[in-house]
Scaffold this motif. Structure first.
Motif, mmCIF file in Angstrom:
data_model
loop_
_atom_site.group_PDB
_atom_site.id
_atom_site.type_symbol
_atom_site.label_atom_id
_atom_site.label_comp_id
_atom_site.label_asym_id
_atom_site.label_seq_id
_atom_site.Cartn_x
_atom_site.Cartn_y
_atom_site.Cartn_z
ATOM 1 N N SER A 33 0.804 -1.223 0.000
ATOM 2 C CA SER A 33 0.000 0.000 0.000
ATOM 3 C C SER A 33 0.836 1.272 0.000
ATOM 4 O O SER A 33 0.377 2.303 -0.473
ATOM 5 C CB SER A 33 -0.967 0.012 1.188
ATOM 6 N N ASP A 35 3.120 1.887 -1.885
ATOM 7 C CA ASP A 35 3.441 2.159 -3.282
ATOM 8 C C ASP A 35 2.235 2.621 -4.097
ATOM 9 O O ASP A 35 2.371 2.952 -5.264
ATOM 10 C CB ASP A 35 4.026 0.917 -3.950
ATOM 11 N N LEU A 36 1.028 2.614 -3.479
ATOM 12 C CA LEU A 36 -0.193 2.986 -4.191
ATOM 13 C C LEU A 36 -0.843 4.203 -3.569
ATOM 14 O O LEU A 36 -0.902 4.330 -2.346
ATOM 15 C CB LEU A 36 -1.204 1.834 -4.168
ATOM 16 N N VAL A 63 -5.535 6.023 -9.642
ATOM 17 C CA VAL A 63 -4.606 5.181 -8.914
ATOM 18 C C VAL A 63 -3.203 5.466 -9.437
ATOM 19 O O VAL A 63 -2.958 5.412 -10.646
ATOM 20 C CB VAL A 63 -4.938 3.687 -9.090
ATOM 21 N N ALA A 65 0.762 4.282 -8.959
ATOM 22 C CA ALA A 65 1.693 3.276 -8.427
ATOM 23 C C ALA A 65 3.099 3.798 -8.587
ATOM 24 O O ALA A 65 3.524 4.150 -9.701
ATOM 25 C CB ALA A 65 1.524 1.958 -9.160
#
Length: 67
Positions: A33, A35-36, A63, A65
């Motif tokens: 999470s 990284d998101l 989103v 990433a």
């Protein structure tokens, strides 16, 4: 140097929840999470909540990433 990949998704339910019922959409596996990033309307979110008034209103989720 880190790079980011961004995509957008339209989220909407296919059926109306019962009165006083809410449906919460959240990341089920948060092992990555950090990284998101999830954003709606420019604000970072951790969940989406739908109810009998908002179930058929599409929500655009961006989103990002970090790679």
């Amino acid at each position: 140097m880190d790079t980011a990949i961004t995509d957008t998704y339209e989220v909407v339910l296919t059926r109306q929840p019962a009165d006083n019922e809410t449906v919460t959409v959240a990341l089920s596996d948060d092992s990555n999470s950090e990284d998101l990033i999830f954003m709606v309307g420019g604000s970072v979110i951790s969940e989406l909540v739908f109810d009998s008034d908002t179930w058929d209103t599409p929500v655009t989720v961006m989103v990002t990433a970090n790679t």
